[in-house]
Structures are given as C-alpha cells and as structure tokens.
Design an enzyme around this catalytic site. Structure first.
Site, mmCIF file in Angstrom:
data_model
loop_
_atom_site.group_PDB
_atom_site.id
_atom_site.type_symbol
_atom_site.label_atom_id
_atom_site.label_comp_id
_atom_site.label_asym_id
_atom_site.label_seq_id
_atom_site.Cartn_x
_atom_site.Cartn_y
_atom_site.Cartn_z
ATOM 1 N NE ARG A 60 0.703 10.711 10.188
ATOM 2 C CZ ARG A 60 0.140 9.692 9.550
ATOM 3 N NH1 ARG A 60 -0.969 9.188 10.022
ATOM 4 N NH2 ARG A 60 0.638 9.211 8.441
ATOM 5 C CE LYS A 103 -1.692 1.593 4.026
ATOM 6 N NZ LYS A 103 -1.333 2.982 4.327
ATOM 7 C CG ASN A 104 2.321 2.693 3.491
ATOM 8 O OD1 ASN A 104 1.149 2.977 3.200
ATOM 9 N ND2 ASN A 104 2.718 2.510 4.728
ATOM 10 C CB CYS A 119 -5.071 10.310 11.476
ATOM 11 S SG CYS A 119 -3.419 9.714 11.824
ATOM 12 C CG ASP A 168 3.445 1.679 9.343
ATOM 13 O OD1 ASP A 168 3.646 1.938 8.144
ATOM 14 O OD2 ASP A 168 3.091 2.539 10.171
ATOM 15 N NE ARG A 227 -7.307 4.225 5.276
ATOM 16 C CZ ARG A 227 -6.769 5.328 5.801
ATOM 17 N NH1 ARG A 227 -7.169 5.772 6.962
ATOM 18 N NH2 ARG A 227 -5.820 5.971 5.157
HETATM 19 C C1 EPZ Z 1 4.297 7.112 6.068
HETATM 20 O O1 EPZ Z 1 3.521 8.148 6.646
HETATM 21 C C2 EPZ Z 1 3.384 5.888 6.020
HETATM 22 N N1 EPZ Z 1 2.222 6.160 5.180
HETATM 23 C C3 EPZ Z 1 2.916 5.529 7.435
HETATM 24 O O2 EPZ Z 1 2.133 4.337 7.344
HETATM 25 C C4 EPZ Z 1 4.148 5.245 8.290
HETATM 26 O O3 EPZ Z 1 3.738 4.978 9.611
HETATM 27 C C5 EPZ Z 1 5.088 6.464 8.269
HETATM 28 O O4 EPZ Z 1 5.434 6.797 6.898
HETATM 29 C C6 EPZ Z 1 6.369 6.210 9.040
HETATM 30 O O5 EPZ Z 1 7.036 5.115 8.500
HETATM 31 C C7 EPZ Z 1 2.372 6.076 3.830
HETATM 32 O O6 EPZ Z 1 3.449 5.799 3.318
HETATM 33 C C8 EPZ Z 1 1.145 6.342 3.016
HETATM 34 P P1 EPZ Z 1 6.404 10.512 8.068
HETATM 35 P P2 EPZ Z 1 4.089 9.668 6.634
HETATM 36 O O7 EPZ Z 1 6.274 11.767 7.294
HETATM 37 O O8 EPZ Z 1 4.837 9.916 5.390
HETATM 38 C C9 EPZ Z 1 6.430 13.776 11.488
HETATM 39 C C10 EPZ Z 1 0.293 2.953 7.733
HETATM 40 O O9 EPZ Z 1 -0.202 2.464 8.756
HETATM 41 N N2 EPZ Z 1 6.284 14.742 10.378
HETATM 42 O O10 EPZ Z 1 7.612 9.648 7.876
HETATM 43 O O11 EPZ Z 1 2.973 10.569 6.992
HETATM 44 C C11 EPZ Z 1 5.203 12.902 11.644
HETATM 45 O O12 EPZ Z 1 4.222 13.541 12.454
HETATM 46 C C12 EPZ Z 1 0.756 4.392 7.733
HETATM 47 O O13 EPZ Z 1 0.445 2.329 6.652
HETATM 48 C C13 EPZ Z 1 6.424 16.091 10.655
HETATM 49 O O14 EPZ Z 1 6.643 16.504 11.791
HETATM 50 O O15 EPZ Z 1 5.120 9.602 7.867
HETATM 51 C C14 EPZ Z 1 5.760 11.677 12.314
HETATM 52 O O16 EPZ Z 1 5.876 11.919 13.709
HETATM 53 C C15 EPZ Z 1 0.528 5.070 9.087
HETATM 54 N N3 EPZ Z 1 6.286 16.987 9.630
HETATM 55 C C16 EPZ Z 1 7.154 11.549 11.699
HETATM 56 O O17 EPZ Z 1 7.459 12.847 11.167
HETATM 57 C C17 EPZ Z 1 6.043 16.589 8.350
HETATM 58 O O18 EPZ Z 1 5.959 17.443 7.450
HETATM 59 C C18 EPZ Z 1 7.242 10.547 10.562
HETATM 60 O O19 EPZ Z 1 6.245 10.876 9.617
HETATM 61 C C19 EPZ Z 1 5.914 15.203 8.090
HETATM 62 C C20 EPZ Z 1 6.039 14.300 9.128
#
Ligand code: EPZ
Length: 428
Positions: free
Chosen positions: A130, A22-23, A125, A315, A407
């Site tokens: 996020r 998915k990701n 969420c 995850d 999902r």
């Molecule tokens: C991706 O989300 C995945 N989703 C998530 O999977 C996964 O948990 C996550 O990466 C971490 O591996 C998809 O790929 C669609 P991040 P993403 O930006 O990109 C903070 C699932 O269950 N952050 O790496 O949103 C954020 O709040 C989902 O399949 C900022 O502060 O994750 C988090 O604490 C859930 N500012 C950390 O960084 C930003 O602009 C990592 O988030 C972006 C993120």
C-alpha cells in the site's frame, strides 16, 4: 475480541437496507478540513472506520457532532456535523493512522488549508504494501516539498500556497485521485488530473466539493479539471449507498439460493458485479429503489479479473470467490489490483473449497458442499468472504477477529438475521 457464529444452510429471503458507503464517507469526512464552515454529512454508516476518522479530525481541531439518527425510522446511518473552524494541529499521529490507512486522505486537505501537513506513513496491511508514492508525486507537482523522516511524511506548500498543475497518474489510484482533487480545490489556478480513478465514491466526493463551492469538471471520467478557489463554504451532503456492501449481500442471497431485496442498492454503478452474479446463475432485477437478487438453479462457474472502475471491483473478489466454491465447474479469478489479496483462500480450503493459486490467478473447482469450521479473518473483505461461505456451509462456522468486519459492514448480524440467517455475535 468478538466472533460470529454462523449455522449454515438457511435460504435468505426478505429485504435489507444498504447503508452509506464507507469508501465515500471517509474522503467526505476528510473534506471537512478544507473549510472553516460546518460540513453536515448524512447517511454515514455506523462503522469503526468512521469513528476512527472522527477521532483523527478531532486531533486536527475539528469538532465532530453526532446529530443522531437519520429520522426516517431506520436503525442505520447517522448524521455528523464536522466543523474545522481552525486547524490546531497539522499532524496525523501514528496511533490513529496505523488503525486506518484511509487517514492518508487528510494529507491533501491539511496541506492545502495550512501550507504544511505531517502524516504518519500508513504502512502496509494484510493485502499489500500500500505505497503512497502517487499521492506524494501529485502533491509535489502542485509545488509541495516532501520530506520523509522517522515514519512520517511532511509536506510543505510554497510560500504562495499550492499551485495548480497538470498531473498524469502513471497508474490509477482511488486515494491519490481523492487527495489531489481535494488539495487542488484550494491551489492557485487550474489543475488537471489525467488517468484519474473513476470510482463512484470519487464522484460522490466531487459532488460534495461542488456543493462546498469548488469548481470541478470531468467527474467520473479519467480527466478531472479543478479550478482552485480561495476558500470553500460548508454544505449539507448525503453519502451514497455502499455498492460493495450491496454486492456482498447479493452474494449472500445467491450462495444460499435465496431471494432478497437490497433497498437503496444502485445497480447503475454495479454493472460488473451484476454481470458476474448472472454468470454464476443468479437473477438480478433492478428497480428504482434497489436490487432483487435470487438464485434457483445450480451455481455456474465464472471467469473474472479485478480492475479499476468500471471493471470488477477488487473489494468484491473474496466474496465472489466464496460464491463459486459451490459452482458446477471450474472458475478463474484474477486479482490485478493488490499483490496479496488471497488470504481467504486457505481459510475457504479449510471449509472444503478446492482452490489453487498461481501468482495472481486463482482456480476454483466447484465442490458439492462446504463444511463449517473455525476460520480466521485477515482483512475486511476476506472476512466477508468467509462469512458468506459459512452461510452455505453445513454446520457451524466461527469467524474470528470480528473487528475486521465491523470496519466495513454496519450491524452485519442484524442484517443477516433479518434475512433469516442463523447468526450470532459472541464475545470471546
Ligand atoms: C481504495 O484504497 C479503497 N479504500 C480500497 O478499499 C479499494 O480496494 C481500493 O481503493 C481499490 O479500489 C478506500 O477507499 C478507503 P488505490 P486505495 O490507491 O485508495 C497502488 C476496502 O476493503 N498504489 O486505488 O488505497 C496500490 O498499492 C478497501 O474497503 C500505489 O502503487 O487504493 C494498489 O495496488 C481495501 N501507489 C493500487 O495502486 C500509491 O500511491 C490501487 O490502490 C497508491 C496506490
């Protein structure tokens, strides 16, 4: 709303096929907006999020053609042909974005292609606020002007289009790395992403972009170099297998004391998960086309902390916690990526688990047994954790709000019953 009824106690055995990731699929689909030629993606999982991303691409003017099954006799996966000949609307609307945070991944491609993009703020969420500040700061570094108004972010490129630049991410972000890598493919000049995320799904996206004619070096490292092109061509690309789905079903085998072969699982990108499974007492045998997971002895306690790849994936945190609720001893799991990703704890406790939370640290004291109960899912991976606990619990577990699971897990009841689990989907 459907629910899953699980009658626990069955040892799982046999083989299942791991679906496309998915990701990886979601950013791959967003990449179709970078070109006016067709992008054909295969091994896409049949998931609600994939459908939602298809709807979003439609709103931007792309056609999404389902070419059908993979033609290999498998009921899983399908082929989509995505064609954004022109982008007719540069706005990603709230009613779609609110359903799926990954919608933010159209921001970079639409901005790079059209010079303007307007995307509803995804909002938080269940697992955290996020934010998207890292996405926006990166686009600003490429010359974009960013405005926030009425719940939407509007990005505008300079008259000459986005300009390549050096971007140092203050913290690792999968989505921001993906958005900026896609935007940089059409920016003028060179872009360097420092402290980039290294997840395998980013490598998959990069490989697809290379097939589309992009110039990218450093995939899989923390420093990615992109040389912008005036345009990209179409491609035909197969999505990688889902390492989180594979890890989830590996826990299903381990928690039931079973013996399961996960076809298409790639152990080479699951090292941290495999280490935790072996720490917990499972046996993992890697082969060219999958993983064999079994457990005969007692479950052992583990210590692990979620980290960016190649560390233990956030995850998989809920699923691993479910596993060690039945271990002989005390485990400690630390959640270091998201601020609120322990919602499964209270529900596991209702099944008899003994877990205490201290900030980002969960201490799990193993118990002799779990008892089935009606449980409420709050996010995709928490739902899976509860379902896994139900497989080992005595009695019936009703996992409500099945749309969370739908999902991220393709035909979960088929895959689990295919391994001998007593599971049924019931409309409520
Ligand atoms: C991706 O989300 C995945 N989703 C998530 O999977 C996964 O948990 C996550 O990466 C971490 O591996 C998809 O790929 C669609 P991040 P993403 O930006 O990109 C903070 C699932 O269950 N952050 O790496 O949103 C954020 O709040 C989902 O399949 C900022 O502060 O994750 C988090 O604490 C859930 N500012 C950390 O960084 C930003 O602009 C990592 O988030 C972006 C993120």
């Amino acid at each position: 709303m459907d629910k899953l009824i699980i009658r626990g106690g069955k040892r799982l055995s046999g083989q299942i096929q791991i679906s496309g990731a998915k990701n990886a699929a979601l950013p791959l689909m967003a990449a179709s907006l970078l070109t006016d030629k067709p992008l054909r993606l295969s091994n896409l999982p049949r998931l609600a999020d994939i459908t939602t991303m298809g709807d979003l691409l439609n709103t931007h003017g792309a056609t999404v053609t389902i070419e059908g099954a993979m033609g290999n006799g498998s009921p899983y996966g399908r082929i989509l042909s995505l064609h954004a000949r022109t982008i007719t609307d540069t706005t990603a609307p709230y009613d779609i974005v609110r359903k799926m945070r990954a919608s933010i991944l159209v921001l970079g491609p639409v901005l790079a292609r059209e010079g303007v993009a307007k995307v509803s703020l995804p909002g938080g969420c269940a697992i955290g606020t996020r934010p998207i500040d890292l996405h926006l700061e990166g686009l600003k570094a490429l010359g974009a002007e960013i405005a926030l108004d009425s719940g939407y972010v509007t990005a505008r490129a300079p008259r000459g289009g986005l300009q390549g630049n050096r971007i140092v991410f203050p913290s690792v972000s999968v989505g921001a790395t993906e958005n900026l890598m896609m935007a940089a493919c059409l920016a003028a000049g060179d872009t360097v992403l420092e402290n980039a995320a290294r997840e395998p799904e980013i490598i998959d996206l990069g490989r697809c972009l290379l097939a589309m004619g992009a110039k990218i070096e450093g995939l899989g490292t923390g420093t990615i170099h992109i040389t912008g092109q005036s345009g990209l061509k179409g491609a035909d690309y197969a999505t990688m297998a889902d390492r989180i789905e594979a890890g989830s079903y590996a826990v299903a085998a381990a928690i039931t004391g079973g013996d399961v072969f996960l076809k298409n699982a790639d152990g080479a990108i699951m090292e941290a998960v495999i280490r935790c499974l072996e720490m917990a007492g499972a046996t993992v045998i890697q082969s060219a086309n999958g993983l064999q997971i079994s457990r005969t002895g007692p479950l052992q306690p583990i210590t692990c902390k979620t980290q960016p790849y190649p560390g233990f994936p956030t995850d998989m945190q809920a699923q691993m916690m479910a596993l060690v609720t039945l271990a002989e001893g005390e485990s400690v799991i630390r959640e270091a990526i998201f601020e609120n990703r322990f919602m499964h704890v209270l529900e596991l406790a209702r099944m008899g688990a003994d877990i205490t939370i201290d900030g980002a640290k969960a201490t799990i004291r193993g118990v002799k047994k779990l008892t089935g109960a009606p449980v409420m899912a709050t996010d995709l991976r928490a739902s899976m954790g509860l379902a896994l606990a139900g497989l080992a619990a005595e009695g019936e577990t009703h996992v409500q709000r099945l749309y969370h699971l739908d999902r991220g897990y393709e035909r979960i009841e088929d895959k689990l019953t295919g391994l001998g689990a007593d599971v049924e989907r019931v409309a409520t």
